[in-house]
Write a protein that holds these residues in place. Structure first.
Motif, short mmCIF file in Angstrom:
data_model
loop_
_atom_site.label_atom_id
_atom_site.label_comp_id
_atom_site.label_asym_id
_atom_site.label_seq_id
_atom_site.Cartn_x
_atom_site.Cartn_y
_atom_site.Cartn_z
N GLU A 1 0.84 -1.20 0.00
CA GLU A 1 0.00 0.00 0.00
C GLU A 1 0.87 1.25 0.00
O GLU A 1 1.97 1.27 0.60
CB GLU A 1 -0.92 0.02 1.24
CG GLU A 1 -1.95 -1.11 1.28
CD GLU A 1 -3.10 -0.88 0.32
OE1 GLU A 1 -3.13 0.20 -0.32
OE2 GLU A 1 -3.96 -1.78 0.19
N ARG A 2 0.37 2.27 -0.64
CA ARG A 2 1.08 3.55 -0.67
C ARG A 2 0.28 4.56 0.18
O ARG A 2 -0.86 4.86 -0.13
CB ARG A 2 1.22 4.04 -2.10
CG ARG A 2 1.98 3.07 -3.00
CD ARG A 2 2.10 3.61 -4.42
NE ARG A 2 2.89 4.84 -4.44
CZ ARG A 2 3.13 5.54 -5.55
NH1 ARG A 2 2.63 5.11 -6.72
NH2 ARG A 2 3.87 6.63 -5.51
N TYR A 3 0.92 5.00 1.21
CA TYR A 3 0.24 5.92 2.12
C TYR A 3 1.18 7.05 2.48
O TYR A 3 2.39 6.90 2.45
CB TYR A 3 -0.26 5.19 3.37
CG TYR A 3 0.82 4.43 4.11
CD1 TYR A 3 1.59 5.06 5.08
CD2 TYR A 3 1.05 3.08 3.84
CE1 TYR A 3 2.58 4.36 5.77
CE2 TYR A 3 2.03 2.38 4.53
CZ TYR A 3 2.79 3.02 5.50
OH TYR A 3 3.77 2.32 6.17
N PRO A 4 0.65 8.21 2.83
CA PRO A 4 1.51 9.35 3.16
C PRO A 4 2.20 9.14 4.51
O PRO A 4 1.69 8.40 5.37
CB PRO A 4 0.54 10.53 3.21
CG PRO A 4 -0.76 9.90 3.56
CD PRO A 4 -0.78 8.54 2.92
N GLY B 1 4.51 13.74 15.32
CA GLY B 1 3.77 14.67 16.18
C GLY B 1 2.67 15.44 15.49
O GLY B 1 1.94 16.19 16.12
N SER B 2 2.51 15.27 14.16
CA SER B 2 1.45 15.96 13.43
C SER B 2 0.13 15.20 13.59
O SER B 2 0.11 14.04 14.02
CB SER B 2 1.82 16.06 11.95
OG SER B 2 1.91 14.75 11.38
N PRO B 3 -1.02 15.82 13.25
CA PRO B 3 -2.31 15.13 13.38
C PRO B 3 -2.38 13.89 12.50
O PRO B 3 -1.62 13.72 11.56
CB PRO B 3 -3.32 16.19 12.94
CG PRO B 3 -2.60 17.49 13.11
CD PRO B 3 -1.16 17.21 12.85
N ILE B 4 -3.33 13.06 12.82
CA ILE B 4 -3.55 11.84 12.05
C ILE B 4 -4.03 12.21 10.65
O ILE B 4 -4.91 13.05 10.46
CB ILE B 4 -4.58 10.93 12.75
CG1 ILE B 4 -4.06 10.55 14.14
CG2 ILE B 4 -4.88 9.70 11.94
CD1 ILE B 4 -5.06 9.75 14.95
N ALA B 5 -3.43 11.57 9.63
CA ALA B 5 -3.78 11.84 8.24
C ALA B 5 -4.61 10.70 7.68
O ALA B 5 -4.54 9.57 8.15
CB ALA B 5 -2.52 12.03 7.40
N GLY B 6 -5.44 11.04 6.67
CA GLY B 6 -6.26 10.02 6.02
C GLY B 6 -5.69 9.64 4.67
O GLY B 6 -4.99 10.42 4.03
N ALA C 1 -5.83 0.24 7.11
CA ALA C 1 -6.96 0.36 6.17
C ALA C 1 -8.19 -0.28 6.79
O ALA C 1 -8.11 -1.39 7.32
CB ALA C 1 -6.61 -0.32 4.85
N TYR C 2 -9.31 0.43 6.73
CA TYR C 2 -10.54 -0.02 7.40
C TYR C 2 -11.54 -0.51 6.35
O TYR C 2 -12.57 0.15 6.09
CB TYR C 2 -11.15 1.10 8.23
CG TYR C 2 -10.24 1.61 9.32
CD1 TYR C 2 -10.13 0.94 10.53
CD2 TYR C 2 -9.47 2.75 9.14
CE1 TYR C 2 -9.29 1.39 11.54
CE2 TYR C 2 -8.62 3.22 10.14
CZ TYR C 2 -8.54 2.52 11.34
OH TYR C 2 -7.71 2.97 12.33
N SER C 3 -11.24 -1.65 5.75
CA SER C 3 -12.15 -2.17 4.72
C SER C 3 -13.48 -2.61 5.32
O SER C 3 -14.54 -2.45 4.69
CB SER C 3 -11.48 -3.35 3.99
OG SER C 3 -11.11 -4.35 4.93
N PRO D 1 -11.14 3.29 3.24
CA PRO D 1 -10.48 4.43 3.89
C PRO D 1 -9.37 3.95 4.83
O PRO D 1 -9.44 2.85 5.38
CB PRO D 1 -11.61 5.11 4.64
CG PRO D 1 -12.58 4.01 4.93
CD PRO D 1 -12.51 3.07 3.77
N GLY D 2 -8.36 4.78 5.00
CA GLY D 2 -7.27 4.45 5.90
C GLY D 2 -6.82 5.66 6.69
O GLY D 2 -7.10 6.80 6.33
N ARG D 3 -6.11 5.37 7.79
CA ARG D 3 -5.59 6.43 8.64
C ARG D 3 -4.12 6.12 8.94
O ARG D 3 -3.71 4.95 9.07
CB ARG D 3 -6.37 6.52 9.94
CG ARG D 3 -7.86 6.75 9.74
CD ARG D 3 -8.17 8.17 9.36
NE ARG D 3 -8.15 9.08 10.50
CZ ARG D 3 -8.29 10.38 10.40
NH1 ARG D 3 -8.43 10.94 9.20
NH2 ARG D 3 -8.24 11.13 11.48
#
Length: 459
Positions: free
Chosen positions: A105-108, A113-118, A148-150, A126-128
């Motif tokens: 998977e390719r995710y950012p 310490g930054s906020p959670i990204a989607g 990932a929340y399939s 969707p993923g976090r």
């Protein structure tokens, strides 16, 4: 269907009620759905932060560097729900020490310490992702944990379906309940309709019981009962008028038929035939006057007479009528005396017709050698024109009926020459058109007719 909805009050109210329920249920469902989604996402984010904390704790233990080289999956296996977790450990120089990502998977990678990204997984789920700092021995590292929340997408889809189904079922149940309640609530209206269906000329005395109906229908029932009362009164008047009319027409027609039959029974002279023609002509003229009067009354009661109001001198109008009847008054030695002064707003032709009928009536029934008084005066907001004569006394029980069609107080009045029995009815109709009133008073041999016209306040 459109025609049924357009004409059925119950269906229209039920449809509107169903629409309201659908909108309310949809709004409530949307609110609950958004609240549910927000709560699930909040809990998942808390869980993801917990996973990050677990990895940070494991990395801080002695021997973690060796485990990272020999068994990198250990850092994922220590977490609950590890099958969907992605873990990446990066040193200070940017080198990847471990990358647990079976699905590539390719995710950012957010900053530590930054906020959670989607992000969105390859399958569209969707993923976090969250990042945090840790220490591997004495060296600082960055830990990235993603998931990932399939299963969540499928759960939300089922939840939306259930909300839509519940809203639809609720709307259908509400519509059925509304129809049932409306059918019961409209029962008084069906009673009114059933009663209206029974209305016919012979059954106008029945009235609806207002006490058995809801208060919202009281104005309708009161108006319906008032309408029945007017119909009953009008039908009674029409029946009486028809009977009187038949009687009034039958008499001159019978006279003409009888005279003609007697005349034709044997040979007659020319003079006899001329006498018959003159007699029949008189009867026909009387019928013509009667028909003309009846037509005027019919138009007046239907308010089809157009008034041309003008400011008039009441004394001048009285004098004009007196001059017209001067010859008839002299034949019986009667004096027409005009007095008073006032102005009246009226239609000239109709005012003169009303006064002419009163003066003609007074001359027929006044004593020979007496005085017929024509007076005009103003009293407050009304202008009164009075015609008085001394003659045969009128019994009190007759006074209230003198303005009715074909009503005569006694036989001598019914046989008055030239009378159709409609003169006073025409006077009353003319006064109603002017917004005034006609009345009569009797004091022994004195009979006084009064026409009261409304006077403008500026006079």
């Amino acid at each position: 269907m459109k025609a049924v909805l357009r004409h059925s009050l119950a269906l229209r109210v039920a449809a509107m009620f169903m629409l309201v329920v659908v909108l309310a249920a949809a709004g409530l469902g949307a609110y609950l759905y958004r609240a549910f989604v927000a709560e699930i996402e909040r809990r998942d984010d808390i869980h993801l932060l917990g996973k990050l904390r677990q990895v940070q704790v494991v990395l801080a233990r002695p021997g973690a560097a060796g485990l990272l080289r020999t068994e990198p999956d250990f850092f994922r296996d220590t977490m609950s729900g590890q099958e969907n977790s992605l873990v990446r450990i990066v040193d200070a120089g940017g080198a990847i020490l471990a990358d647990i990502n079976p699905g590539r998977e390719r995710y950012p990678v957010p900053a530590a310490g930054s906020p959670i990204a989607g992000w969105v997984a390859r399958g569209g789920a969707p993923g976090r992702v969250v990042a945090g700092s840790a220490r591997l021995g004495d060296a600082p590292v960055t830990v990235v944990v993603a998931r990932a929340y399939s299963e969540r997408s499928a759960m939300f889809a089922r939840y939306r379906e259930r909300i839509g189904f519940a809203a639809l079922v609720g709307a259908l149940l509400a519509a059925a309940l509304a129809l049932l309640l409306l059918r019961r609530g409209l029962r008084p209206l069906r009673k009114v309709a059933g009663h209206a269906a029974l209305v016919r000329p012979g059954a106008l005395a029945r009235r609806l019981d207002i006490g058995m109906a809801p208060s919202e229908l009281w104005p309708l029932i009161e108006a319906f009962n008032a309408m029945l009362g007017r119909l009953e009164e009008g039908y009674a008047r029409l029946s009486g008028f028809s009977a009187d009319l038949a009687h009034e027409f039958r008499t001159p027609v019978a006279n003409m038929i009888g005279q003609s039959q007697v005349m034709l029974a044997q040979a007659r002279s020319r003079a006899d035939y001329e006498t018959l023609v003159v007699s029949n002509l008189e009867e026909l003229e009387r019928l013509a006057r009667m028909i003309d009067s009846m037509l005027f009354l019919a138009r007046a009661h239907q308010e089809e007479v157009i008034l041309v109001r003008q400011p008039l001198s009441a004394l001048d109008e009285l004098q004009r009528v007196a001059d017209f009847f001067e010859g008839m008054a002299e034949e019986r030695g009667i004096v027409l005396a005009c007095s008073g002064d006032a102005r009246v707003q009226a239609d000239p032709s109709l005012l003169r017709r009303a006064l002419a009928n009163l003066v003609s009536n007074a001359l027929r029934h006044a004593d020979a050698g007496s005085v017929v008084a024509l007076e005009a005066s103003r009293h407050g907001d009304s202008v009164e024109l009075r015609v008085s004569n001394h003659g045969v006394p009128v019994a009190p029980e007759h006074l209230a009926h003198l303005f009715e069609r074909f009503y005569r107080a006694d036989a001598s009045r019914s046989e008055a020459e030239g009378s159709t029995g409609l003169g006073l009815s025409i006077v009353s109709a003319i006064m109603q058109l002017h917004g005034g009133a006609a009345s009569v008073q009797a004091e022994g041999a004195l009979v006084r007719f009064t026409l009261a016209f409304p006077a403008p306040p500026t006079w």
